[in-house]
Design a protein around this motif. Structure first.
Motif, PDB file in Angstrom:
ATOM      1  N   LEU A 233      81.862  52.980 -33.284  1.00 21.53           N
ATOM      2  CA  LEU A 233      81.699  51.689 -32.893  1.00 21.53           C
ATOM      3  C   LEU A 233      81.454  51.008 -34.367  1.00 21.53           C
ATOM      4  N   LEU A 234      80.541  51.524 -35.291  1.00 21.81           N
ATOM      5  CA  LEU A 234      80.317  51.099 -36.606  1.00 21.81           C
ATOM      6  C   LEU A 234      81.459  51.144 -37.272  1.00 21.81           C
ATOM      7  N   THR A 235      82.569  52.141 -37.148  1.00 24.36           N
ATOM      8  CA  THR A 235      83.707  52.452 -37.792  1.00 24.36           C
ATOM      9  C   THR A 235      84.626  51.187 -37.335  1.00 24.36           C
ATOM     10  N   ILE A 236      84.786  50.760 -36.073  1.00 27.47           N
ATOM     11  CA  ILE A 236      85.804  49.983 -35.728  1.00 27.47           C
ATOM     12  C   ILE A 236      84.983  48.369 -36.036  1.00 27.47           C
ATOM     13  N   LEU A 237      83.834  48.472 -36.080  1.00 25.25           N
ATOM     14  CA  LEU A 237      83.555  47.041 -36.550  1.00 25.25           C
ATOM     15  C   LEU A 237      83.831  46.624 -37.878  1.00 25.25           C
ATOM     16  N   GLY A 238      83.960  47.763 -38.886  1.00 23.93           N
ATOM     17  CA  GLY A 238      84.289  47.589 -40.222  1.00 23.93           C
ATOM     18  C   GLY A 238      85.577  47.181 -40.330  1.00 23.93           C
ATOM     19  N   PHE A 239      86.500  47.800 -39.421  1.00 22.92           N
ATOM     20  CA  PHE A 239      88.042  47.895 -39.320  1.00 22.92           C
ATOM     21  C   PHE A 239      88.212  46.177 -38.906  1.00 22.92           C
TER      22      PHE A 239
END
Length: 421
Positions: A233-239
């Protein structure tokens, strides 16, 4: 400033229309790739708001009524894993559930199959079991199925177990929420310093939208929430933030000093930016999705590594949601906020005032505009919407970028066109 006669206006209009007719008509994918599609995104933002609102409402309703399926790391409990390949044949989830119930006198919370073929495993999750109960269950599973170890021979060691206490689960939950909160704060600080306040508000609202929708999808479908899910989730928020920044950079470039020109409104310039970054957003999403799909196929289905499924699922859902929000939510919201300012409202009225006389003077002026002192000039044919002149009382919702084949020949030269030609 020299004034042009009606003949000049009509001649320039005919030249502009001839240029538009001579411009080659490209297919959908060519226009999408070159950014010359003039797809109406900002002009139809009410429709996108309605769609986004329905999605958010459904997600919030599911979260409130159904909640989430938390993994063992959050809730605590015992997990037992066993290969499906055994001396007594292939193991099924129903057979495992029957053995569990017969041995311990209660039903497991879940029995799922992970992977496929010879590498598939069956995972049993239940409330916390003590050491004696865990050993009884392992003995019963081995006696019933004789699971094969890595050497192909029946082995009790092929049955693994893990236990997580409720206290540990509570600590993991607090750390996950803390990590999410820190990320949102840092992202908010960066966006606030990088962009003006309206872009910052739009970008932060988009991040919240992505967070709610991704969480809602997990609630609706019933995906298990694990620590890997939080990491994903943290990764895709960054994306999502990265994709939004790409579009906003182009909006910032197109609208720089927009108040000094009356060729397009702020909304049209923003729509132009969306068109110019369409292909970049799509390519970024495809490049991000391919390794995620490869992770799901190779690691989960072929190798049977079930823990990677949680990471892959949230990334797949997040990339799709992030791509949608950066195009159809972030920029329309930015335009809506900016249109409430006096600067944009005044500029939009100026653009409309330039277009009205051009439309009434000859009724055929292509993207015509009237200077503030009454002099008329014809805008080039590339300032059209889907091939139609951008004139009238209502500002066109978008503008087509300049094509390489379209020169500025549609602009009048100031010479009087002879009659009868």
């Amino acid at each position: 400033m020299a004034r042009h006669t009606t003949d000049d206006i009509e001649s320039s209009a005919v030249e502009a229309l001839d240029l538009e007719a001579a411009t080659p008509k490209h297919g959908f994918f060519v226009r999408l790739y070159t950014g010359t599609g003039a797809f109406e995104v900002i002009g139809r933002r009410k429709m996108w708001y309605a769609i986004s609102g329905l999605i958010v409402a459904a997600c919030i309703l599911s979260i409130a009524l159904k909640g989430f399926t938390f993994g063992i790391d959050f809730e605590g409990g015992t997990k037992v894993s066993m290969p499906t390949a055994g001396q007594n044949g292939t193991v099924t989830t129903q057979q495992v559930e029957d053995v569990f119930s017969k041995t311990l006198g209660k039903s497991p919370e879940s029995v799922v199959l992970v992977g496929s073929g010879g590498s598939a495993t069956v995972q049993i999750r239940s409330e916390a079991l003590n050491n004696q109960q865990t050993e009884q269950l392992r003995d019963a599973l081995f006696d019933a199925f004789k699971p094969k170890g890595s050497d192909g021979q029946p082995s009790k060691q092929a049955i693994s177990d893990s236990a997580v206490s409720e206290t540990w689960g509570g600590q993991i939950t607090k750390k996950a929420l803390l990590a999410l909160g820190v990320f949102l704060v840092l992202a908010a600080i960066y966006i606030t310093l990088r962009y003006e306040r309206y872009m910052a508000v739009s970008a932060l609202t988009t991040m919240v939208f992505d967070l709610v929708v991704t969480a809602g999808v997990y609630s609706i479908v019933g995906f298990e929430v694990t620590p890997a899910t939080v990491i994903g989730l943290l990764t895709i928020l960054g994306f999502s933030l990265y994709d939004t920044v790409i579009v906003f950079d182009k909006v910032e470039e197109n609208t720089h000093g927009f108040e000094h020109t009356t060729r397009r409104t702020f909304a049209e310039q923003a729509n132009l930016a969306v068109n110019q970054t369409f292909m970049r957003s799509i390519n970024t999403s495809l490049i991000s999705v391919l390794p995620i799909v490869a992770l799901m196929v190779v690691a989960v289905w072929l190798l049977g590594v079930g823990t990677l499924m949680d990471l892959a699922l949230v990334q797949l859902v997040g990339v799709i949601v992030g791509t949608y929000s950066s195009i159809f939510f972030a920029t329309p919201l930015l335009v809506t906020l900016r249109e409430h300012t006096d600067l944009v409202r005044t500029h939009t009225r100026r653009v409309l005032n330039r277009r009205k006389p051009a439309a009434s003077a000859g009724d055929v002026v292509a993207g015509g505009a009237v200077d503030l002192d009454g002099a008329t000039e014809a805008e080039p044919a590339e300032a059209t919407i889907g091939g139609n002149p951008a004139v009238g009382n209502k500002p066109a919702p978008g503008a087509r970028p300049v094509r390489p084949s379209s020169s500025r020949a549609g602009r009048p030269t100031g010479k009087r066109s002879p009659r009868g030609q």
